[in-house]
Design a protein around this motif. Structure first.
Motif: not given
Length: 64
Positions: A54-55, A58-59, A64
């Motif tokens: 996910k991170p 998302a980036r 974010v």
């Protein structure tokens, strides 16, 4: 200051939902004759992205 650009490759592959991101399955585009019918059927549709990824997504999508 210029706007931050979205990763165009990721924008085509992931869609944001309330619970995370959904995506299509890999290995379902061509040379499907050697793959079993069961495997092809299980690769249909979409699924949610793993929490560990996910991170990164998302980036790339600038959420974010």
């Amino acid at each position: 200051m210029p706007k931050a650009k979205v990763h165009s490759g990721a924008a085509k592959r992931f869609k944001k939902t309330a619970s995370g991101y959904k995506h299509k399955h890999a290995f379902k585009s061509h040379i499907l004759t050697k793959m079993t019918t069961k495997r092809k059927r299980q690769l249909r549709g979409t699924s949610t992205l793993n929490a560990a990824d996910k991170p990164l997504v998302a980036r790339m999508l600038r959420d974010v």
